[in-house]
Design an enzyme around this catalytic site. Sequence first.
Site, short mmCIF file in Angstrom:
data_model
loop_
_atom_site.label_atom_id
_atom_site.label_comp_id
_atom_site.label_asym_id
_atom_site.label_seq_id
_atom_site.Cartn_x
_atom_site.Cartn_y
_atom_site.Cartn_z
N TRP A 154 62.73 39.39 23.36
CA TRP A 154 62.46 40.86 23.56
C TRP A 154 63.23 41.26 24.83
CZ3 TRP A 154 59.93 45.52 22.34
CH2 TRP A 154 59.63 46.28 23.03
N ASP A 157 63.92 47.72 29.31
CA ASP A 157 64.66 48.98 30.50
C ASP A 157 66.30 47.49 30.79
OD1 ASP A 157 62.47 49.84 30.03
OD2 ASP A 157 61.86 50.12 32.09
N GLU A 333 58.81 57.71 34.63
CA GLU A 333 59.23 55.75 34.56
C GLU A 333 61.08 55.77 34.88
OE1 GLU A 333 56.24 53.31 31.91
OE2 GLU A 333 57.91 54.85 30.72
N TRP A 421 58.81 53.49 22.57
CA TRP A 421 57.79 53.06 22.88
C TRP A 421 56.53 52.98 21.62
CZ3 TRP A 421 57.51 48.47 25.44
CH2 TRP A 421 58.50 48.40 26.47
#
Length: 641
Positions: A154, A157, A333, A421
């Site tokens: 996986w 970012d 973020e 997300w």
Amino acid sequence: MYSINKLTMKKIFVSALVALCGFTASYAQQASFLSNNHCLYRISQESQNQKCLLLPVQEDAEMANIKVIADNKQVKALNVKLAKDHVDYFVPLYMDEFAGLKGLALDIHVNGDYSKEGLNALTCWKEMKFSDAFDMKNREQYRPDFHHTPAYGWMNDPNGMFYKDGVWNLYFQYNPYGSVWGNMHWGHSVSKDLVHWEHLDPAIARDTLGHIFSGSAIVDKNNSAGYGENTIVAFYTSHRNIPGGQSQVQSMAYSTDNGRTYTKYEQNPVLTPFDGLQNFRDPKVFWYEPEQKWIMIVSADKNMRFYSSANLKQWEYMSEFGEGFGPQPNQFECPDFIQLPVDGDRSKMKWVMIVNINPGFVYGGSGTMYFVGDFDGHRFVCDTKPEVVKWLDWGKDHYATVTWSNAPAGRTIALAWMSNWQYANYTPIQQFRSANALPRELSLYTGEDKQLYLSAAPVKETENLRKDSKKLDDFTVNGEKRFETLFENNDGAFELELQLTSAGKEAGFELLNSLGEKVRIYLDAAEGRVVMDRAESGIVDFGKKVKPHDLDTEESYARYKEVTVNYKNDFALGTWAPINTAKGHKVQVFVDNGSVELFVDGGRVAMTNLVFPNEPYNSLRFYSEGGEMKISDFTIYKLGL
Ligand code: FRU
């Protein structure tokens, strides 16, 4: 005292189990089942000499929390969705990590209720095997041809990107033990031209302070940290689940081999939140030349906090920016902070604060916004009111955008994770999950409303991907015009470049395949917008409901609910961006397996959307309603590495 006693007792318990438990199943010589949830899996010296232990994964299985134990001490922790009744894929646990260690065993706690069938009924015990090789050959239909992906596992970012000595270093949030989020490491890839990537070993691995969350890296030219001139210093968030919540603190690691391997600073963390804030992460560090100091920006819930330092180890709070800015409520973020010339004029510089938010994006889920303003070394002041939101990319799949530090020739190059997300963990891919968008060159321009905007153009190095080209004659359309077979053997990767001038109401084109699946890209004159519609692009209702995320403790596990993705609203949709009033626009479209990226007028509009067609798009249908459209300077490029 209590915790020491508890730890000692636990050690005695584990060693007693290792010594006493007999083998309970013949098919799994190494496995001892200690309860309905607990298995001890011993690794013999002979097995340890092999390259890796292949762990069987089933993505909709319960999470297993695995502790690697050597000589009764825990040396590593990882969470894996061990196969329950079938194997989706394997992930390798490399044995060289444990070289020289004795008495190796996996202490496995499987979440879920196995009181009826017994833990030994799980498929994973039969399927776990040692091997001298791990097969990384691509098995995926939607593996991009020219976008960066991890070979397996996986990715989210991009992290710690820096340029040095001709090499673009890209780290990324990486789970080597499954294709869903978890076990955060910094994965690592390098490139000489931003489009050809080489995979390297993960650079920073999860440790006792926690997962290695996002952050940044700098080239320490003046030896501020004391590890030598030009050492690479990386900053990341150490994230842990703790009773009642989570702990996020900033840590540091340095590299004296140009970012290949890192040593963690022995006194980590270097920064903790002064108010115990739980969402305190993604440190961005940069050099502030006028005051010869380092600055760190940390996302702090719905805010960004600024700190400064002389030695990169002690950080002093300066100010904050962002409360009330952008869509509400939101979670800030992955900050970035860059200085750019206005309209190319280096005598007029402005600062841009990049804020990634999730949720809150205009089309749902995650998106990258930015604020333009001034910075005096202490405080950032935004030019516009809090409610003015500017998006860097108007598609649903362009998140966690940050820039390379130390980029050459004054370039500002940004990279994003190409997902959202809302559904990132469920896309119809298994061997690896997700890619980066194309790297983009950022610049500031003055819009028609006199405000400053970022343009995000594909880096010029993407031209290195052009393998073949077809120049087409100019044409006009009032109605429709089709181009049937773009390529004889189409593997799904190509670029369209054209000038589109429209006098009509709606004018544009569709990327089509023979199944009728399509992506529609068009100008909507009445609304003054450019649209990309993927509602009928192919698979739009992928995925099953699965428990997402990585779970360290039973408590954190219990906190998670089944996530329901509403595909109709979240994936099968169109996204749009406002566009200036000009009749003619330069349009560039990059199509790869799994994605479409649109750039209008050299990046003034950027729009990135994932697509999962059942066969590659291989024809085009141009159309115009309510007037004539002219297509000129039209070239189709075959792209490849
Ligand atoms: C953004 C993010 C970051 C965090 C990382 C964890 O996508 O949530 O804030 O550091 O992902 O993987």
